[in-house]
Design an enzyme around this catalytic site. Structure first.
Site: not given
Length: 188
Positions: A45, A50, A98-99, A140-141, A144
Site C-alpha cells: 500500500g 508518502q 511502513c515504507l 494503515h493507508e 496516512h
C-alpha cells in the site's frame, strides 16, 4: 517512474490530506506512478502523503500476502477520498511496517471489520465491507491521509524503546533499497 518515498520526520506525513476533485490534473498518471513506486519498494500500500502530496489518494495491492491472508487474493484498490466506518468486531494485534519507517515494525491493534466508501480513479463510487488483514492495510493507508502513522497506535513505552531508530530516520542515517526523501534539516 519511481517516486521517492518520504520518510518519518517529514512534515507532509503529519498533514491532513485534502479531498481530491474529479478535475484533479493528471490523476490517472499519478496513480500509475504510485503503483510503480509501491511495487518497486515492495509495499502492499502507498498513500499520497508518502510521496509528498497532501491529497486523499491511496493505492493498494494486497495480492502478495495472499498465502498468509486469503482475503487479500486479487485485491487491488485505488482509493480516492476513502471513508472508513468501524464495524463491530474484535481488535487484533499484528506486526505492521511502513515504507516511511524503514527497518521498523511494531505490533499494532486494529479492528478486523470496516465499511469502506471511496471513488476510484474514474470517480466511480464504491462501498464494501472489508475484513481481516485487508482491513488492516486499508486502515494503515487511510491513517496516512489523517496525518497519522502506525507508531501513533503503540504504547508510549514502545515509542521510547524505538526512539533511537526514529531519530536515525530523521537524521538521514537509515538506508533503503528504494528512493527516499528525508525530513528537511532544521535550522537552528
Amino acid at each position: 517512474m519511481r517516486l521517492p518515498v518520504y520518510l518519518y520526520g517529514h512534515p507532509v506525513l503529519r498533514k491532513i490530506a485534502a479531498p481530491v476533485s474529479s478535475d484533479y490534473n493528471g490523476l490517472k498518471e499519478l496513480v500509475e506512478k504510485m503503483y510503480e513506486t509501491m511495487y518497486d519498494s515492495e509495499g502492499v500500500g502507498l498513500a499520497a502523503p508518502q510521496i509528498g502530496l497532501s491529497d486523499r489518494i491511496v493505492v493498494i495491492d494486497a495480492d502478495p500476502v495472499k498465502d498468509s491472508f486469503p482475503e487479500c487474493e486479487g485485491r487491488k484498490l485505488t482509493l480516492i477520498n476513502p471513508e472508513i466506518e468501524i464495524l463491530d468486531g474484535e481488535t487484533v494485534v499484528r506486526d505492521e511496517g511502513c515504507l516511511s519507517l524503514p527497518g521498523l515494525s511494531e505490533r499494532v491493534p486494529r479492528v478486523e471489520n470496516i465499511r469502506l466508501k471511496w471513488v476510484d480513479e474514474n470517480f466511480e463510487p464504491h462501498e464494501e465491507v472489508i475484513t481481516g488483514f485487508l482491513a488492516r492495510i486499508v486502515q494503515h493507508e487511510c491513517d496516512h491521509l489523517e496525518g497519522m502513522l502506525y507508531i501513533d497506535h503503540i504504547s508510549m513505552i514502545r515509542k521510547q524503546l524505538i526512539k533511537g531508530k526514529l531519530n536515525n530516520i530523521i537524521a538521514g542515517k537509515t538506508r533503503c533499497d528504494y528512493p527516499v526523501k528525508y525530513a528537511p534539516k532544521s535550522r537552528k
